[in-house]
Design a protein around this motif. Structure first.
Motif, PDB file in Angstrom:
ATOM      1  N   LEU A  27       0.785  -1.265  -0.028  1.00 46.78           N
ATOM      2  CA  LEU A  27       0.103   0.165   0.115  1.00 46.78           C
ATOM      3  C   LEU A  27       0.669   1.325   0.008  1.00 46.78           C
ATOM      4  O   LEU A  27       0.446   2.437  -0.695  1.00 46.78           O
ATOM      5  CB  LEU A  27      -1.072   0.049   1.144  1.00 46.78           C
ATOM      6  N   ALA A  28       1.897   1.277   0.739  1.00 52.60           N
ATOM      7  CA  ALA A  28       2.788   2.461   0.879  1.00 52.60           C
ATOM      8  C   ALA A  28       2.037   3.900   1.178  1.00 52.60           C
ATOM      9  O   ALA A  28       2.440   4.855   0.791  1.00 52.60           O
ATOM     10  CB  ALA A  28       3.538   2.711  -0.522  1.00 52.60           C
ATOM     11  N   LEU A  29       1.029   3.439   2.211  1.00 57.85           N
ATOM     12  CA  LEU A  29       0.422   4.967   2.674  1.00 57.85           C
ATOM     13  C   LEU A  29       1.415   5.603   3.581  1.00 57.85           C
ATOM     14  O   LEU A  29       2.291   5.129   4.125  1.00 57.85           O
ATOM     15  CB  LEU A  29      -0.748   4.454   3.354  1.00 57.85           C
ATOM     16  N   PHE A  30       1.333   6.967   3.480  1.00 59.74           N
ATOM     17  CA  PHE A  30       2.317   7.821   4.437  1.00 59.74           C
ATOM     18  C   PHE A  30       1.628   8.008   6.053  1.00 59.74           C
ATOM     19  O   PHE A  30       0.558   8.348   6.087  1.00 59.74           O
ATOM     20  CB  PHE A  30       2.245   9.212   3.794  1.00 59.74           C
ATOM     21  N   PRO A  31       2.442   7.479   6.823  1.00 61.07           N
ATOM     22  CA  PRO A  31       1.750   7.049   8.031  1.00 61.07           C
ATOM     23  C   PRO A  31       1.670   8.360   8.835  1.00 61.07           C
ATOM     24  O   PRO A  31       0.722   8.501   9.735  1.00 61.07           O
ATOM     25  CB  PRO A  31       2.825   6.285   8.913  1.00 61.07           C
ATOM     26  N   HIS A  32       2.489   9.517   8.409  1.00 61.09           N
ATOM     27  CA  HIS A  32       2.555  10.920   9.049  1.00 61.09           C
ATOM     28  C   HIS A  32       1.345  11.787   8.523  1.00 61.09           C
ATOM     29  O   HIS A  32       1.294  12.841   8.960  1.00 61.09           O
ATOM     30  CB  HIS A  32       3.788  11.477   9.129  1.00 61.09           C
ATOM     31  N   MET A  33       0.815  11.137   7.538  1.00 58.75           N
ATOM     32  CA  MET A  33      -0.196  11.993   6.795  1.00 58.75           C
ATOM     33  C   MET A  33      -1.698  11.305   7.280  1.00 58.75           C
ATOM     34  O   MET A  33      -1.937  10.198   7.336  1.00 58.75           O
ATOM     35  CB  MET A  33      -0.088  12.034   5.259  1.00 58.75           C
ATOM     36  N   THR A  34      -2.777  12.501   7.217  1.00 58.71           N
ATOM     37  CA  THR A  34      -4.145  12.076   7.393  1.00 58.71           C
ATOM     38  C   THR A  34      -4.454  11.355   6.132  1.00 58.71           C
ATOM     39  O   THR A  34      -4.012  11.289   4.886  1.00 58.71           O
ATOM     40  CB  THR A  34      -5.061  13.311   7.636  1.00 58.71           C
ATOM     41  N   VAL A  35      -5.666  10.730   6.326  1.00 57.80           N
ATOM     42  CA  VAL A  35      -6.405  10.051   4.849  1.00 57.80           C
ATOM     43  C   VAL A  35      -6.554  11.310   4.017  1.00 57.80           C
ATOM     44  O   VAL A  35      -6.160  10.663   2.752  1.00 57.80           O
ATOM     45  CB  VAL A  35      -7.716   9.476   5.431  1.00 57.80           C
ATOM     46  N   ALA A  36      -7.127  12.282   4.165  1.00 56.66           N
ATOM     47  CA  ALA A  36      -7.046  13.315   3.342  1.00 56.66           C
ATOM     48  C   ALA A  36      -6.160  13.676   2.519  1.00 56.66           C
ATOM     49  O   ALA A  36      -5.842  13.836   1.320  1.00 56.66           O
ATOM     50  CB  ALA A  36      -7.835  14.606   3.950  1.00 56.66           C
ATOM     51  N   ASP A  37      -4.935  13.843   3.266  1.00 56.84           N
ATOM     52  CA  ASP A  37      -3.790  14.334   2.744  1.00 56.84           C
ATOM     53  C   ASP A  37      -3.192  13.138   1.985  1.00 56.84           C
ATOM     54  O   ASP A  37      -2.284  13.330   1.013  1.00 56.84           O
ATOM     55  CB  ASP A  37      -2.430  14.657   3.835  1.00 56.84           C
ATOM     56  N   ASN A  38      -3.222  11.827   2.431  1.00 56.52           N
ATOM     57  CA  ASN A  38      -2.671  10.456   1.712  1.00 56.52           C
ATOM     58  C   ASN A  38      -3.308  10.661   0.326  1.00 56.52           C
ATOM     59  O   ASN A  38      -2.976  10.339  -0.840  1.00 56.52           O
ATOM     60  CB  ASN A  38      -3.128   9.492   2.399  1.00 56.52           C
ATOM     61  N   ILE A  39      -4.606  10.802   0.409  1.00 56.27           N
ATOM     62  CA  ILE A  39      -5.563  10.735  -1.199  1.00 56.27           C
ATOM     63  C   ILE A  39      -5.147  11.860  -1.924  1.00 56.27           C
ATOM     64  O   ILE A  39      -5.085  11.667  -2.960  1.00 56.27           O
ATOM     65  CB  ILE A  39      -6.953  10.667  -0.601  1.00 56.27           C
ATOM     66  N   GLY A  40      -5.182  13.082  -1.358  1.00 60.40           N
ATOM     67  CA  GLY A  40      -4.957  14.039  -2.194  1.00 60.40           C
ATOM     68  C   GLY A  40      -3.520  14.438  -2.653  1.00 60.40           C
ATOM     69  O   GLY A  40      -2.956  15.291  -3.531  1.00 60.40           O
ATOM     70  N   PHE A  41      -2.325  13.485  -2.059  1.00 60.05           N
ATOM     71  CA  PHE A  41      -1.235  13.910  -2.402  1.00 60.05           C
ATOM     72  C   PHE A  41      -0.834  13.713  -3.822  1.00 60.05           C
ATOM     73  O   PHE A  41       0.013  14.857  -4.321  1.00 60.05           O
ATOM     74  CB  PHE A  41      -0.170  12.665  -1.802  1.00 60.05           C
ATOM     75  N   PRO A  42      -1.026  12.832  -4.807  1.00 62.05           N
ATOM     76  CA  PRO A  42      -0.838  13.080  -6.284  1.00 62.05           C
ATOM     77  C   PRO A  42      -1.118  14.392  -6.675  1.00 62.05           C
ATOM     78  O   PRO A  42      -0.303  15.115  -7.725  1.00 62.05           O
ATOM     79  CB  PRO A  42      -1.418  12.107  -6.671  1.00 62.05           C
ATOM     80  N   LEU A  43      -2.321  14.730  -6.238  1.00 59.09           N
ATOM     81  CA  LEU A  43      -2.521  16.098  -6.989  1.00 59.09           C
ATOM     82  C   LEU A  43      -1.748  17.530  -6.167  1.00 59.09           C
ATOM     83  O   LEU A  43      -1.335  18.397  -6.997  1.00 59.09           O
ATOM     84  CB  LEU A  43      -4.180  16.562  -6.826  1.00 59.09           C
ATOM     85  N   LYS A  44      -1.579  17.329  -5.023  1.00 65.83           N
ATOM     86  CA  LYS A  44      -0.545  18.172  -4.530  1.00 65.83           C
ATOM     87  C   LYS A  44       0.825  18.316  -5.103  1.00 65.83           C
ATOM     88  O   LYS A  44       1.556  19.342  -5.493  1.00 65.83           O
ATOM     89  CB  LYS A  44      -0.234  17.894  -3.101  1.00 65.83           C
ATOM     90  N   LEU A  45       1.180  16.921  -5.526  1.00 67.49           N
ATOM     91  CA  LEU A  45       2.598  16.946  -6.222  1.00 67.49           C
ATOM     92  C   LEU A  45       2.453  17.792  -7.710  1.00 67.49           C
ATOM     93  O   LEU A  45       3.653  18.378  -8.377  1.00 67.49           O
ATOM     94  CB  LEU A  45       3.084  15.585  -6.543  1.00 67.49           C
ATOM     95  N   ARG A  46       1.351  17.920  -8.376  1.00 64.38           N
ATOM     96  CA  ARG A  46       0.975  18.327  -9.485  1.00 64.38           C
ATOM     97  C   ARG A  46       0.549  19.933  -9.283  1.00 64.38           C
ATOM     98  O   ARG A  46       0.295  20.527 -10.407  1.00 64.38           O
ATOM     99  CB  ARG A  46      -0.293  17.913 -10.296  1.00 64.38           C
ATOM    100  N   LYS A  47       0.658  20.505  -8.226  1.00 63.17           N
ATOM    101  CA  LYS A  47       0.352  21.585  -7.564  1.00 63.17           C
ATOM    102  C   LYS A  47      -1.163  22.216  -8.025  1.00 63.17           C
ATOM    103  O   LYS A  47      -1.471  23.586  -8.476  1.00 63.17           O
ATOM    104  CB  LYS A  47       1.596  22.764  -8.412  1.00 63.17           C
TER     105      LYS A  47
END
Length: 366
Positions: free
Chosen positions: A90-110
């Motif tokens: 799975l490779a979920l980020f343990p220090h991020m909330t569920v919302a931040d985990n899910i949204g991370f790919p879009l955050k990378l794309r700014k």
């Protein structure tokens, strides 16, 4: 099953990859259609995960071509490909909330935060997760919920190809069944093309539109679950996908014969014979669930006499293991019942129709 547009989304041609002296892929070619769910199966080391990594961009081939949506992908880094991958761990980020985990790919794309928040809400609804989970951390969720979060993260960027590397293998049987149904629902609802690596053959048959069977870096057969199960390309595919019976027979003029096998008319129609099979030794395949015990005076296209050697209750079915007069094993299955129709040591006459067999040439071992 998802509706297919008929357009090729993934085109792989003569892909080769070696790691030192070891050939992981030996000229693999595969076409996948838009909206299709295809499963890659095979024994450990057959090349299925290596092939998935090439599609994702984590590996580059020694030779061959790979295109997604008509665009060549060789040399294109993983982050720039229209793919997303769900890993076994799975490779979920343990220090991020569920919302931040899910949204991370879009955050990378700014992508702007408001759009990310909206898309995260859509993913939560699609994965049937509770809204209150958005502020939780992965460790506060069950294994099945973490799996859905990983799927949501992989889907939020709207990839053309969703690549699944045995994401359900670590789950208990009951939870796995639930999430298999969820994967099927997800595929049907979003229409994204799924490429799924699995060791679970029942899972492949249950979920996939087509199954690609691999061995030793080669593709042996690609086809629908029914084709793979009832019309295998060779003895390896037949034995790899579910329990089966492979009887050694001789073919002459379209008729089959074998010690202990009786038939009123031994000629086998062409639809039940592998293309190109001529006279000589062959294998007759019949699946256990297609064999029926015969009562006194009952007839069938083909008849065998066996002795019961073992019985396994599987709940909805009962599996009987038996042996022919020459000692060759034969398995048959019957629907579960409160009373058992036979016991260990019993002699039983079994029958099966021509329409339920398949004749093919035995493949040499790799």
């Amino acid at each position: 099953m998802a509706t297919m547009a008929g357009d090729t989304i993934l085109e792989i041609r003569n892909l080769k990859k070696s790691f030192g002296a070891y050939q992981a892929l030996k000229g693999v070619s595969l076409s996948v259609q838009q909206g299709e769910f295809i499963a890659l199966v095979g024994p450990s080391g057959c090349g299925k995960t290596t092939l998935l990594k090439h599609i994702a961009g984590f590996e580059e081939p020694d030779s061959g071509t790979l295109a997604i949506g008509g665009q060549p992908m060789l040399g294109v880094p993983a982050a720039a490909r229209p793919t997303s991958m769900v890993f076994q761990k799975l490779a979920l980020f343990p220090h991020m909330t569920v919302a931040d985990n899910i949204g991370f790919p879009l955050k990378l794309r700014k992508v702007d935060p408001a759009t990310i928040a909206t898309r995260v809400e859509e993913m939560i609804e699609l994965m049937q997760l509770k809204r209150e989970y958005l502020t939780r951390y992965p460790r506060q969720l069950s294994g099945g919920e973490q799996q859905r979060v990983a799927l949501a993260r992989s889907m939020i960027s709207e990839p053309k190809l969703l690549l699944l590397d045995e994401p359900l293998s670590a789950l208990d049987v009951k939870l796995k069944k639930v999430l298999q149904a969820e994967l099927k629902r997800l595929h049907r609802s979003v229409g994204v093309t799924f490429v799924h690596v699995t060791h679970d053959l029942e899972e492949a048959i249950m979920l996939a539109d087509r199954i690609c069977v691999m061995r030793s870096g080669e593709i042996l057969q690609v086809g629908g679950p029914n084709d793979i199960y009832y019309r295998p390309a060779d003895s390896f595919v037949a034995g790899f996908i579910g329990d089966t019976n492979l009887l050694h027979v001789d073919v002459k003029g379209g008729a089959v014969s074998a010690p202990g096998l009786s038939a009123a008319d031994p000629h086998v129609p062409a639809p039940y014979v592998a293309p190109g099979l001529g006279d000589g030794p062959a294998l007759l395949m019949v699946r256990p669930e297609l064999i029926t015990p015969l009562g006194a005076g009952e007839r069938a296209d083909f008849i065998l006499d066996v002795t019961i050697t073992e019985i396994f209750c599987k709940g909805g079915t009962v599996q009987f293991r038996s042996s022919l007069a020459n000692g060759a094993p034969l398995i048959f299955e019957l629907p579960g019942a409160s009373t058992q129709p036979a016991n260990i040591g019993d002699s039983v006459r079994l029958g099966f129709p021509k329409r339920d067999i398949y004749l093919f040439r035995e493949r040499a071992a790799a």
